[in-house]
Design a protein around this motif. Sequence first.
Motif, PDB file in Angstrom:
ATOM      1  N   SER A 116       0.871  -1.166   0.000  1.00  0.00           N
ATOM      2  CA  SER A 116       0.000   0.000   0.000  1.00  0.00           C
ATOM      3  C   SER A 116       0.909   1.216   0.000  1.00  0.00           C
ATOM      4  CB  SER A 116      -0.940   0.019   1.205  1.00  0.00           C
ATOM      5  OG  SER A 116      -1.868   1.094   1.066  1.00  0.00           O
ATOM      6  N   SER A 117       0.325   2.373   0.078  1.00  0.00           N
ATOM      7  CA  SER A 117       1.106   3.599   0.095  1.00  0.00           C
ATOM      8  C   SER A 117       0.639   4.487   1.232  1.00  0.00           C
ATOM      9  CB  SER A 117       0.955   4.334  -1.237  1.00  0.00           C
ATOM     10  OG  SER A 117       1.603   5.591  -1.182  1.00  0.00           O
ATOM     11  N   ALA A 118       1.540   5.321   1.714  1.00  0.00           N
ATOM     12  CA  ALA A 118       1.197   6.269   2.764  1.00  0.00           C
ATOM     13  C   ALA A 118       0.499   7.504   2.202  1.00  0.00           C
ATOM     14  CB  ALA A 118       2.461   6.689   3.513  1.00  0.00           C
ATOM     15  N   GLY A 119       0.347   7.577   0.900  1.00  0.00           N
ATOM     16  CA  GLY A 119      -0.320   8.708   0.256  1.00  0.00           C
ATOM     17  C   GLY A 119      -1.779   8.414  -0.038  1.00  0.00           C
ATOM     18  N   ALA A 124       0.641   3.132  -8.902  1.00  0.00           N
ATOM     19  CA  ALA A 124      -0.166   2.858 -10.092  1.00  0.00           C
ATOM     20  C   ALA A 124      -1.546   3.524 -10.029  1.00  0.00           C
ATOM     21  CB  ALA A 124      -0.310   1.354 -10.297  1.00  0.00           C
ATOM     22  N   ARG A 125      -1.723   4.431  -9.065  1.00  0.00           N
ATOM     23  CA  ARG A 125      -2.932   5.253  -8.932  1.00  0.00           C
ATOM     24  C   ARG A 125      -4.153   4.496  -8.405  1.00  0.00           C
ATOM     25  NH1 ARG A 125      -1.578   9.912  -8.102  1.00  0.00           N
ATOM     26  NH2 ARG A 125      -3.515  10.789  -8.822  1.00  0.00           N
ATOM     27  N   TYR A 126      -3.915   3.522  -7.550  1.00  0.00           N
ATOM     28  CA  TYR A 126      -5.003   2.825  -6.854  1.00  0.00           C
ATOM     29  C   TYR A 126      -5.169   3.451  -5.465  1.00  0.00           C
ATOM     30  CZ  TYR A 126      -5.057  -0.734 -10.470  1.00  0.00           C
ATOM     31  OH  TYR A 126      -5.177  -1.390 -11.672  1.00  0.00           O
ATOM     32  N   ALA A 127      -6.287   3.178  -4.817  1.00  0.00           N
ATOM     33  CA  ALA A 127      -6.547   3.726  -3.480  1.00  0.00           C
ATOM     34  C   ALA A 127      -5.442   3.314  -2.519  1.00  0.00           C
ATOM     35  CB  ALA A 127      -7.894   3.232  -2.969  1.00  0.00           C
ATOM     36  N   ALA A 128      -4.959   4.292  -1.741  1.00  0.00           N
ATOM     37  CA  ALA A 128      -3.913   4.031  -0.745  1.00  0.00           C
ATOM     38  C   ALA A 128      -4.448   4.352   0.646  1.00  0.00           C
ATOM     39  CB  ALA A 128      -2.661   4.823  -1.083  1.00  0.00           C
ATOM     40  N   SER A 129      -3.569   4.447   1.618  1.00  0.00           N
ATOM     41  CA  SER A 129      -3.980   4.424   3.019  1.00  0.00           C
ATOM     42  C   SER A 129      -4.031   5.763   3.749  1.00  0.00           C
ATOM     43  CB  SER A 129      -3.058   3.478   3.790  1.00  0.00           C
ATOM     44  OG  SER A 129      -3.250   2.148   3.345  1.00  0.00           O
ATOM     45  N   LYS A 132      -6.680   6.570   6.290  1.00  0.00           N
ATOM     46  CA  LYS A 132      -7.384   5.302   6.537  1.00  0.00           C
ATOM     47  C   LYS A 132      -6.436   4.263   7.127  1.00  0.00           C
ATOM     48  CE  LYS A 132     -11.231   6.316   4.104  1.00  0.00           C
ATOM     49  NZ  LYS A 132     -12.575   6.284   4.622  1.00  0.00           N
ATOM     50  N   GLU A 133      -5.363   4.731   7.747  1.00  0.00           N
ATOM     51  CA  GLU A 133      -4.312   3.817   8.198  1.00  0.00           C
ATOM     52  C   GLU A 133      -4.828   2.748   9.157  1.00  0.00           C
ATOM     53  OE1 GLU A 133      -2.321   7.739   7.143  1.00  0.00           O
ATOM     54  OE2 GLU A 133      -4.082   7.178   8.318  1.00  0.00           O
ATOM     55  N   VAL A 134      -5.609   3.140  10.150  1.00  0.00           N
ATOM     56  CA  VAL A 134      -6.093   2.173  11.145  1.00  0.00           C
ATOM     57  C   VAL A 134      -7.051   1.179  10.487  1.00  0.00           C
ATOM     58  CG1 VAL A 134      -7.422   1.909  13.282  1.00  0.00           C
ATOM     59  CG2 VAL A 134      -5.734   3.747  13.081  1.00  0.00           C
ATOM     60  N   GLN A 135      -7.962   1.688   9.686  1.00  0.00           N
ATOM     61  CA  GLN A 135      -8.922   0.810   9.006  1.00  0.00           C
ATOM     62  C   GLN A 135      -8.197  -0.163   8.068  1.00  0.00           C
ATOM     63  OE1 GLN A 135     -11.905   2.891   6.720  1.00  0.00           O
ATOM     64  NE2 GLN A 135     -13.177   1.087   6.523  1.00  0.00           N
ATOM     65  N   TRP A 143      -7.227 -10.129   6.772  1.00  0.00           N
ATOM     66  CA  TRP A 143      -6.905 -10.967   5.611  1.00  0.00           C
ATOM     67  C   TRP A 143      -5.755 -11.931   5.888  1.00  0.00           C
ATOM     68  CZ3 TRP A 143      -6.843  -6.451   1.562  1.00  0.00           C
ATOM     69  CH2 TRP A 143      -8.158  -6.151   1.189  1.00  0.00           C
ATOM     70  N   GLY A 144      -5.021 -11.750   6.982  1.00  0.00           N
ATOM     71  CA  GLY A 144      -3.899 -12.628   7.312  1.00  0.00           C
ATOM     72  C   GLY A 144      -2.582 -12.160   6.729  1.00  0.00           C
ATOM     73  N   VAL A 145      -2.451 -10.887   6.433  1.00  0.00           N
ATOM     74  CA  VAL A 145      -1.214 -10.337   5.886  1.00  0.00           C
ATOM     75  C   VAL A 145      -0.155 -10.299   6.981  1.00  0.00           C
ATOM     76  CG1 VAL A 145      -0.160  -8.277   4.848  1.00  0.00           C
ATOM     77  CG2 VAL A 145      -2.460  -8.992   4.149  1.00  0.00           C
ATOM     78  N   ASP A 146       1.052 -10.779   6.644  1.00  0.00           N
ATOM     79  CA  ASP A 146       2.154 -10.832   7.596  1.00  0.00           C
ATOM     80  C   ASP A 146       3.123  -9.662   7.453  1.00  0.00           C
ATOM     81  OD1 ASP A 146       1.637 -13.622   8.613  1.00  0.00           O
ATOM     82  OD2 ASP A 146       1.933 -14.062   6.490  1.00  0.00           O
ATOM     83  N   TYR A 147       3.103  -9.003   6.311  1.00  0.00           N
ATOM     84  CA  TYR A 147       4.116  -7.993   6.005  1.00  0.00           C
ATOM     85  C   TYR A 147       3.478  -6.918   5.135  1.00  0.00           C
ATOM     86  CZ  TYR A 147       8.493  -6.283   3.786  1.00  0.00           C
ATOM     87  OH  TYR A 147       9.534  -5.527   3.330  1.00  0.00           O
ATOM     88  N   LEU A 148       3.694  -5.670   5.468  1.00  0.00           N
ATOM     89  CA  LEU A 148       3.171  -4.574   4.662  1.00  0.00           C
ATOM     90  C   LEU A 148       4.325  -3.802   4.063  1.00  0.00           C
ATOM     91  CD1 LEU A 148       0.757  -2.926   3.628  1.00  0.00           C
ATOM     92  CD2 LEU A 148       0.997  -1.512   5.681  1.00  0.00           C
ATOM     93  N   LYS A 149       4.368  -3.780   2.747  1.00  0.00           N
ATOM     94  CA  LYS A 149       5.334  -2.948   2.018  1.00  0.00           C
ATOM     95  C   LYS A 149       4.624  -1.616   1.791  1.00  0.00           C
ATOM     96  CE  LYS A 149       7.410  -2.210  -2.434  1.00  0.00           C
ATOM     97  NZ  LYS A 149       7.336  -2.532  -3.844  1.00  0.00           N
ATOM     98  N   CYS A 150       5.190  -0.562   2.297  1.00  0.00           N
ATOM     99  CA  CYS A 150       4.542   0.743   2.174  1.00  0.00           C
ATOM    100  C   CYS A 150       5.438   1.690   1.403  1.00  0.00           C
ATOM    101  CB  CYS A 150       4.228   1.282   3.552  1.00  0.00           C
ATOM    102  SG  CYS A 150       3.138   2.697   3.502  1.00  0.00           S
ATOM    103  N   GLY A 151       4.872   2.303   0.382  1.00  0.00           N
ATOM    104  CA  GLY A 151       5.658   3.214  -0.444  1.00  0.00           C
ATOM    105  C   GLY A 151       5.250   4.638  -0.255  1.00  0.00           C
TER     106      GLY A 151
END
Length: 151
Positions: A116-119, A124-129, A132-135, A143-151
Amino acid sequence: MALASLVRIVAIIVLSSARIQAQSYNGLAVTPAMGWNNWNAFACDVSEDLLLGTAEKIVDYGLHDLGYNYVILDDCWSVGRTSNGTLQPNMTRFPNGIGHVANQLHSMGLKFGMYSSAGLYTCARYAASLGKEVQDAQTFADWGVDYLKCG
């Protein structure tokens, strides 16, 4: 003679320090996060089949045994947000949902990462966080995500 004494002192310090580190080691970060990310080879051409097929190869080729533990879904997996603001995966590309992908990867002994992105938008112009960071963090956890790559 003085040089030999200095070498012995340095060796004692190094060995003592290694023993202290070994005794206090908590098990985290033995290696960097190693695995596979779809972006460089596939960019936005992502799908459930691509991730799960690649994961099978990681296990079959023995890469998991060498420390390659992550399969990371990069950009382009979303179609935006639902009416309550929750990120919504592209169900054409991920017909069983993101949680299913995570469950399948976990059953293979792998970990699942997402981007996801901090913007406001991803690269690629998709919805980012942004805003909405907490949500989004809760959604990724659900979803069971173990790792978040944030750009």
